[in-house]
Design a protein around this motif. Structure first.
Motif, short mmCIF file in Angstrom:
data_model
loop_
_atom_site.label_atom_id
_atom_site.label_comp_id
_atom_site.label_asym_id
_atom_site.label_seq_id
_atom_site.Cartn_x
_atom_site.Cartn_y
_atom_site.Cartn_z
N PHE A 145 0.95 -1.25 0.06
CA PHE A 145 -0.09 0.07 -0.05
C PHE A 145 0.94 1.23 -0.02
O PHE A 145 0.67 2.04 0.86
N THR A 146 1.88 1.39 -1.14
CA THR A 146 2.70 2.41 -1.15
C THR A 146 2.88 2.67 -2.40
O THR A 146 3.00 1.88 -3.36
N TYR A 147 3.24 4.06 -2.79
CA TYR A 147 3.56 4.39 -4.28
C TYR A 147 5.05 4.56 -4.38
O TYR A 147 5.61 4.77 -5.69
N HIS A 148 5.84 4.22 -3.19
CA HIS A 148 7.19 4.66 -3.25
C HIS A 148 7.79 3.25 -4.09
O HIS A 148 7.45 1.90 -4.00
N ALA A 149 8.87 3.51 -4.95
CA ALA A 149 9.42 2.50 -5.91
C ALA A 149 10.25 1.57 -5.13
O ALA A 149 10.86 1.80 -4.01
N SER A 169 -0.57 2.35 -8.04
CA SER A 169 -0.31 2.33 -6.55
C SER A 169 -0.77 3.67 -6.18
O SER A 169 -0.83 4.37 -6.67
N PRO A 170 -1.30 3.15 -4.63
CA PRO A 170 -2.14 4.57 -3.97
C PRO A 170 -0.95 5.40 -3.19
O PRO A 170 0.16 4.91 -2.53
N MET A 171 -1.22 6.86 -3.66
CA MET A 171 -0.67 7.73 -2.68
C MET A 171 -1.57 8.14 -1.69
O MET A 171 -2.76 8.42 -2.25
N SER A 172 -1.22 8.36 -0.44
CA SER A 172 -2.15 8.63 0.51
C SER A 172 -1.61 9.71 1.43
O SER A 172 -0.45 9.62 1.83
N SER A 206 -9.35 19.56 -8.40
CA SER A 206 -8.53 20.56 -9.41
C SER A 206 -7.71 20.06 -10.22
O SER A 206 -7.13 20.33 -11.27
N ARG A 207 -7.10 18.69 -10.00
CA ARG A 207 -6.21 18.20 -10.59
C ARG A 207 -6.63 16.88 -11.47
O ARG A 207 -6.10 16.18 -11.99
N GLY A 208 -7.87 16.82 -11.41
CA GLY A 208 -8.68 15.72 -12.05
C GLY A 208 -8.26 14.50 -11.75
O GLY A 208 -8.31 13.31 -12.40
N LEU A 209 -8.05 14.00 -10.29
CA LEU A 209 -7.58 12.69 -9.94
C LEU A 209 -8.83 12.03 -9.30
O LEU A 209 -9.62 12.64 -8.71
N ASP A 210 -8.69 10.64 -9.29
CA ASP A 210 -9.88 9.85 -8.77
C ASP A 210 -9.51 9.72 -7.28
O ASP A 210 -8.87 8.71 -7.12
N PRO A 239 -4.99 7.13 -6.94
CA PRO A 239 -4.02 6.36 -7.58
C PRO A 239 -3.00 6.83 -8.24
O PRO A 239 -3.45 7.79 -8.98
N VAL A 240 -1.76 6.33 -8.42
CA VAL A 240 -0.50 6.88 -9.10
C VAL A 240 -0.09 5.85 -9.94
O VAL A 240 0.30 4.64 -9.57
N ASP A 241 0.23 6.42 -11.28
CA ASP A 241 1.17 5.24 -12.14
C ASP A 241 2.58 5.76 -11.79
O ASP A 241 2.92 7.07 -12.12
N ARG A 242 3.41 4.98 -11.28
CA ARG A 242 4.72 5.23 -10.90
C ARG A 242 5.52 5.54 -12.09
O ARG A 242 6.67 6.34 -12.05
#
Length: 467
Positions: free
Chosen positions: A31-35, A332-335, A358-362, A379-382
């Motif tokens: 549950f992390t967006y970190h590589a 990957s989720p950014m929280s 404002s950034r069009g994020l879900d 959600p983030v595409d790393r």
């Protein structure tokens, strides 16, 4: 140096691995967006002496050591960004002692929240810190975790009375003790709790326990807007009732939970509440909360006393993060993890909603709003630099809003490698002191390097100070 073979000389056979599957499992956070970043070896100690041997070996050779529990690391705490040894503590999972008359337990760091509470149930006791999944106690202490029960019982730092800590040079420090309070010397227990594996390795923890409440009721209050739900949460806290849990989920989170769990909750901002205590007081609190919710615009207010129904409700809340991730499984989720003064909560949630839009994020918003802590998850595409940039901008805006109102960049998940620059803005005047402590405990810098502050040099550059 062949790290694996050298470690194999000081540990029993099977306690050191460089297998591809183990390296991958220990090289990324859940549950992390970190590589991800693979360690060079994974070590599985079974007792304090083995931990000390590994630390002694690593300190002499300058090899990084990263303590590892369940790997549910929001800010990449368990990712070995500089390689080295991933120290998997799950084999140290003994409940050493339960002292029901003293409301205490001694445990090893690999004991999970669920295992401990299963053992405590026969004594009519509980360990209240509830992080949402079955996390290891050592990891929970490492990040000063909290969770759904924090509004009533507090966070890990409030529950850890003492520690046994293995230090990098191969020595042991014991802090605190079995007494419920002490004024003897500096509060080193509180220093180590929340240190994110950067000072030493927990090999034993002394925990405070509580009686299981005699009566528990759970409720759901549905609202037409997130600010109304937050306003009701603030009013409930201000009322002084002994509420156990005050959790908020927005409409997107409810939508995700319904899809993931097969539930049919109303797709509107919702407060999940829990009331506990004696027979008479619980009904009074529920009635008061119902009236407060109604006066703040609630559409419905329903409560459950049946244990199975309550467990279903809280299971849905606990798995909300997984449900949100399931909406975009390829990403990957950014929280975010900010915490604000309780009076600032309605405005903060509204701001987070607007920043995401404002950034069009879900994005989805949820949190332990009873103490002002909330999460915005997107959600983030790393591999997509533009997607990552937009998400980081939203994260920074939400942190800025919290800091401007006296809040914090992280309420319960810590700094890790994701919030180092936010720590500088929040506590820049304290960095020199923090680094002095780090240098005293870990002079060779082997303990979880690249976390909290990237390095002494990097922290000096950030603060613009010379020390």
């Amino acid at each position: 140096m062949n790290l694996v073979s050298e470690l194999g000389k000081i540990l029993p056979k099977g306690r050191v691995s460089a297998g591809e599957d183990e390296l991958k499992r220990h090289g990324g956070g859940f549950f992390t967006y970190h590589a991800p970043h693979l360690p060079d070896a994974v070590v599985f100690p079974r007792n304090r002496e083995e931990v000390l041997e590994v630390l002694r070996f690593a300190d002499e050779r300058g090899v990084p050591v990263v303590p590892f529990g369940q790997g549910s690391s929001l800010e990449g705490h368990t990712v070995p960004v500089r390689g080295g040894i991933s120290l998997d503590m799950n084999g140290m999972d003994e409940i050493l002692e339960i002292r029901p008359d003293d409301f205490l337990a001694r445990v090893q760091p690999g004991v999970t929240h669920g295992k401990l509470n299963a053992a405590l149930a026969e004594h009519g006791l509980l360990f209240p810190v509830d992080p949402g999944w079955d996390a290891a106690i050592g990891g929970m202490a490492g990040t000063n975790a909290s969770g759904t029960n924090a509004v009533r019982y507090g966070v890990m730092r409030d529950q850890v009375l003492g520690l046994e800590v293995a230090l990098p040079g191969g020595t042991v420090m014991r802090t605190g003790g079995l007494a419920m309070k002490s004024s003897a010397g500096y509060g080193l227990t509180g220093l180590f709790v929340g240190s994110e594996g950067t000072l030493g390795v927990f090999t034993e923890l002394i925990l405070r326990l509580y009686p299981i409440p005699t009566r528990i009721l759970a409720a759901r209050a549905v609202f037409g807007g997130i600010e109304e739900a937050a306003g009701a949460a603030v009013a409930i806290i201000r009322s002084g009732m002994k509420i156990g849990r005050v959790e908020l989920v927005d409409a997107r989170t409810v939508e995700a939970v319904n899809a993931y769990k097969g539930t049919d909750y109303a797709v509107e901002p919702t407060l999940f509440l829990e009331f506990s205590g004696g027979e008479g007081g619980v009904e009074e609190d529920v009635a008061k909360a119902r009236e407060i919710a109604r006066s703040n615009g609630s559409l419905t207010f329903e409560f459950e006393e049946d244990e199975a129904a309550r467990e279903k409700l809280w299971e849905a809340r606990h798995e909300a993060g997984l449900a949100i991730q399931n909406l975009n499984p390829e990403k990957s989720p950014m929280s975010t993890d900010v915490c604000v003064p309780i009076s600032e909560l309605p405005g903060a949630l509204g701001h987070a909603r607007d920043a995401i839009a404002s950034r069009g994020l879900d994005g989805a918003i949820l949190g332990h709003v009873g103490d002002g802590n909330y999460h915005a998850v997107f959600p983030v595409d790393r591999d997509d630099e533009e997607d990552l940039r937009r998400a980081e901008e939203v994260n920074a805006e939400i942190v800025d809003y919290a800091l401007a109102r006296g809040g914090t960049s992280t309420g319960e998940h810590g700094i890790g490698s994701g919030k180092m620059r936010h720590l500088q803005r929040e506590h820049g005047d304290s960095l020199a002191f923090m680094l002095g402590i780090k240098g005293l405990a870990d002079p060779n810098g082997i303990m979880n390097p690249g976390k909290i502050f990237a390095s002494a040099e990097g922290a000096r550059e950030l603060s613009g100070e010379s020390y």
